[in-house]
Structures are given as structure tokens and as C-alpha cells.
Design a protein around this motif. Structure first.
Motif, PDB file in Angstrom:
ATOM      1  N   MET A   1      -3.646  -5.680  15.749  1.00 34.01           N
ATOM      2  CA  MET A   1      -3.039  -4.530  15.113  1.00 34.01           C
ATOM      3  C   MET A   1      -3.072  -4.702  13.599  1.00 34.01           C
ATOM      4  O   MET A   1      -2.777  -5.773  13.102  1.00 34.01           O
ATOM      5  N   SER A   2      -3.407  -3.677  12.890  1.00 33.43           N
ATOM      6  CA  SER A   2      -3.455  -3.767  11.431  1.00 33.43           C
ATOM      7  C   SER A   2      -2.053  -3.611  10.851  1.00 33.43           C
ATOM      8  O   SER A   2      -1.135  -3.131  11.509  1.00 33.43           O
ATOM      9  N   ALA A   3      -1.919  -4.016   9.591  1.00 34.00           N
ATOM     10  CA  ALA A   3      -0.624  -3.898   8.919  1.00 34.00           C
ATOM     11  C   ALA A   3      -0.153  -2.446   8.900  1.00 34.00           C
ATOM     12  O   ALA A   3       1.026  -2.170   9.068  1.00 34.00           O
ATOM     13  N   GLY A   4      -1.077  -1.508   8.718  1.00 31.46           N
ATOM     14  CA  GLY A   4      -0.704  -0.102   8.686  1.00 31.46           C
ATOM     15  C   GLY A   4      -0.113   0.392   9.991  1.00 31.46           C
ATOM     16  O   GLY A   4       0.729   1.278  10.009  1.00 31.46           O
ATOM     17  N   GLU A   5      -0.563  -0.206  11.097  1.00 31.94           N
ATOM     18  CA  GLU A   5      -0.042   0.192  12.399  1.00 31.94           C
ATOM     19  C   GLU A   5       1.388  -0.280  12.596  1.00 31.94           C
ATOM     20  O   GLU A   5       2.079   0.216  13.467  1.00 31.94           O
ATOM     21  N   HIS A   6       1.821  -1.243  11.811  1.00 32.37           N
ATOM     22  CA  HIS A   6       3.194  -1.756  11.913  1.00 32.37           C
ATOM     23  C   HIS A   6       4.150  -1.034  10.976  1.00 32.37           C
ATOM     24  O   HIS A   6       5.352  -1.247  11.060  1.00 32.37           O
ATOM     25  N   ASP A   7       3.628  -0.199  10.096  1.00 37.21           N
ATOM     26  CA  ASP A   7       4.466   0.410   9.071  1.00 37.21           C
ATOM     27  C   ASP A   7       5.694   1.115   9.621  1.00 37.21           C
ATOM     28  O   ASP A   7       6.782   0.962   9.075  1.00 37.21           O
ATOM     29  N   GLU A   8       5.559   1.875  10.696  1.00 39.03           N
ATOM     30  CA  GLU A   8       6.729   2.613  11.183  1.00 39.03           C
ATOM     31  C   GLU A   8       7.764   1.693  11.820  1.00 39.03           C
ATOM     32  O   GLU A   8       8.924   2.059  11.925  1.00 39.03           O
ATOM     33  N   GLU A   9       7.374   0.473  12.203  1.00 39.71           N
ATOM     34  CA  GLU A   9       8.333  -0.517  12.698  1.00 39.71           C
ATOM     35  C   GLU A   9       9.086  -1.166  11.540  1.00 39.71           C
ATOM     36  O   GLU A   9      10.187  -1.654  11.713  1.00 39.71           O
ATOM     37  N   ARG A  10       8.470  -1.186  10.383  1.00 38.30           N
ATOM     38  CA  ARG A  10       9.004  -1.923   9.245  1.00 38.30           C
ATOM     39  C   ARG A  10       9.676  -1.050   8.207  1.00 38.30           C
ATOM     40  O   ARG A  10      10.550  -1.520   7.480  1.00 38.30           O
ATOM     41  N   TRP A  11       9.259   0.194   8.106  1.00 34.20           N
ATOM     42  CA  TRP A  11       9.733   1.071   7.046  1.00 34.20           C
ATOM     43  C   TRP A  11      10.225   2.401   7.606  1.00 34.20           C
ATOM     44  O   TRP A  11       9.684   2.920   8.565  1.00 34.20           O
ATOM     45  N   LEU A  12      11.218   2.950   6.952  1.00 36.21           N
ATOM     46  CA  LEU A  12      11.755   4.272   7.259  1.00 36.21           C
ATOM     47  C   LEU A  12      11.536   5.105   6.001  1.00 36.21           C
ATOM     48  O   LEU A  12      11.859   4.652   4.899  1.00 36.21           O
ATOM     49  N   VAL A  13      10.976   6.283   6.128  1.00 29.69           N
ATOM     50  CA  VAL A  13      10.737   7.138   4.976  1.00 29.69           C
ATOM     51  C   VAL A  13      11.700   8.316   5.035  1.00 29.69           C
ATOM     52  O   VAL A  13      11.730   9.056   6.015  1.00 29.69           O
ATOM     53  N   ILE A  14      12.488   8.441   3.971  1.00 36.03           N
ATOM     54  CA  ILE A  14      13.454   9.535   3.863  1.00 36.03           C
ATOM     55  C   ILE A  14      13.213  10.212   2.521  1.00 36.03           C
ATOM     56  O   ILE A  14      13.271   9.554   1.481  1.00 36.03           O
ATOM     57  N   ASP A  15      12.947  11.510   2.571  1.00 34.35           N
ATOM     58  CA  ASP A  15      12.671  12.284   1.351  1.00 34.35           C
ATOM     59  C   ASP A  15      11.612  11.605   0.484  1.00 34.35           C
ATOM     60  O   ASP A  15      11.738  11.529  -0.734  1.00 34.35           O
ATOM     61  N   GLY A  16      10.573  11.080   1.132  1.00 29.27           N
ATOM     62  CA  GLY A  16       9.469  10.461   0.418  1.00 29.27           C
ATOM     63  C   GLY A  16       9.743   9.056  -0.087  1.00 29.27           C
ATOM     64  O   GLY A  16       8.866   8.426  -0.670  1.00 29.27           O
ATOM     65  N   ARG A  17      10.944   8.559   0.128  1.00 30.43           N
ATOM     66  CA  ARG A  17      11.285   7.209  -0.322  1.00 30.43           C
ATOM     67  C   ARG A  17      11.240   6.256   0.868  1.00 30.43           C
ATOM     68  O   ARG A  17      11.751   6.567   1.943  1.00 30.43           O
ATOM     69  N   ARG A  18      10.651   5.102   0.656  1.00 27.31           N
ATOM     70  CA  ARG A  18      10.481   4.127   1.735  1.00 27.31           C
ATOM     71  C   ARG A  18      11.609   3.103   1.696  1.00 27.31           C
ATOM     72  O   ARG A  18      11.892   2.508   0.665  1.00 27.31           O
ATOM     73  N   TYR A  77      10.433 -10.319   3.302  1.00 27.38           N
ATOM     74  CA  TYR A  77      10.115  -9.434   4.422  1.00 27.38           C
ATOM     75  C   TYR A  77      10.378 -10.160   5.733  1.00 27.38           C
ATOM     76  O   TYR A  77       9.849 -11.246   5.960  1.00 27.38           O
ATOM     77  N   TRP A  78      11.175  -9.548   6.609  1.00 26.13           N
ATOM     78  CA  TRP A  78      11.543 -10.219   7.857  1.00 26.13           C
ATOM     79  C   TRP A  78      10.330 -10.483   8.733  1.00 26.13           C
ATOM     80  O   TRP A  78      10.272 -11.472   9.438  1.00 26.13           O
ATOM     81  N   TRP A  79       9.326  -9.635   8.696  1.00 25.95           N
ATOM     82  CA  TRP A  79       8.157  -9.797   9.565  1.00 25.95           C
ATOM     83  C   TRP A  79       7.253 -10.948   9.127  1.00 25.95           C
ATOM     84  O   TRP A  79       6.327 -11.300   9.842  1.00 25.95           O
ATOM     85  N   GLU A  80       7.548 -11.530   7.979  1.00 25.29           N
ATOM     86  CA  GLU A  80       6.762 -12.669   7.506  1.00 25.29           C
ATOM     87  C   GLU A  80       7.459 -14.003   7.750  1.00 25.29           C
ATOM     88  O   GLU A  80       6.958 -15.038   7.343  1.00 25.29           O
ATOM     89  N   ARG A  81       8.616 -13.968   8.415  1.00 25.17           N
ATOM     90  CA  ARG A  81       9.407 -15.176   8.620  1.00 25.17           C
ATOM     91  C   ARG A  81       9.624 -15.429  10.106  1.00 25.17           C
ATOM     92  O   ARG A  81       9.683 -14.481  10.891  1.00 25.17           O
TER      93      ARG A  81
END
Length: 109
Positions: A1-18, A77-81
Motif C-alpha cells: 500500500m502506498s503512503a497516499g492510500e493510508h492518508d485517510e487513516e492518518r489525517w482528517l480534513v476539515i474545511d480544507g485543513r488537515r 507521527y504515530w505510524w512511524e513508531r
């Protein structure tokens, strides 16, 4: 899986802010306790600002910061630990938060 595929697991976007999501490895009971401190800290910041109390603002922001670090929303970043390290850090953050003076001594938990 690429890093981009994990984005929604790692980030929440609200009003364009991550925003970084809470570490999913943190047990729910621990995460709930950290979120409780986070809410009290945020409330404390608002109250202290209204009162113009710079010392109370700093204390409330410290509570917010500790809670967000414990939840994995700040700091490395929690996903790196390794998961055990992340959970141990969350438990340590909760111990530190529980040792802080209660911002609202009239609160009834």
C-alpha cells in the motif's frame, strides 16, 4: 500500500485543513481519558482567556498539549513508531495529566 492510500487513516480534513487522527492503537478506555483531559484543557483555555488570566491560559494549553501528544495527534507521527512505544507514551501522558491540579475543583467526575 502506498503512503497516499493510508492518508485517510492518518489525517482528517476539515474545511480544507488537515488534522492528524488519534492513534488507533491506543485502547479506547485510555483514549477516552485523554480526550476528557483534552476537553477540560480546551474549556480551560476559553475560560482563562475570558478572565484574562495568562497563567491559567498557559496551564490549560499545557493540558491540551499533553493530551494531544498522548493521543498521537502531536509529536512524532504515530505510524512511524512501534505500537508498544506509542501506547506506553499515551499511558505516560495520562499519568502526567492526572498529576496536574484539577482546573475545575467543582467538577464532579
Amino acid at each position: 500500500m502506498s503512503a497516499g492510500e493510508h492518508d485517510e487513516e492518518r489525517w482528517l480534513v476539515i474545511d480544507g485543513r488537515r488534522w492528524r487522527r488519534t492513534d488507533p492503537a491506543i485502547p479506547e478506555e485510555l483514549a477516552a481519558a485523554l480526550r476528557s483531559h483534552l476537553g477540560r484543557g480546551r474549556s480551560g483555555v476559553r475560560s482563562a482567556k475570558r478572565a484574562g488570566d495568562e497563567e491559567a491560559i498557559a496551564a490549560a494549553r499545557r493540558r491540551v498539549g499533553l493530551a494531544k501528544h498522548g493521543l498521537g495527534e502531536r509529536g512524532p507521527y504515530w505510524w512511524e513508531r512501534p505500537e508498544p512505544e506509542r501506547v506506553a507514551d499515551a499511558r505516560a501522558a495520562l499519568r502526567d495529566l492526572d498529576a496536574l491540579p484539577d482546573p475545575d475543583p467543582l467538577r464532579d467526575d
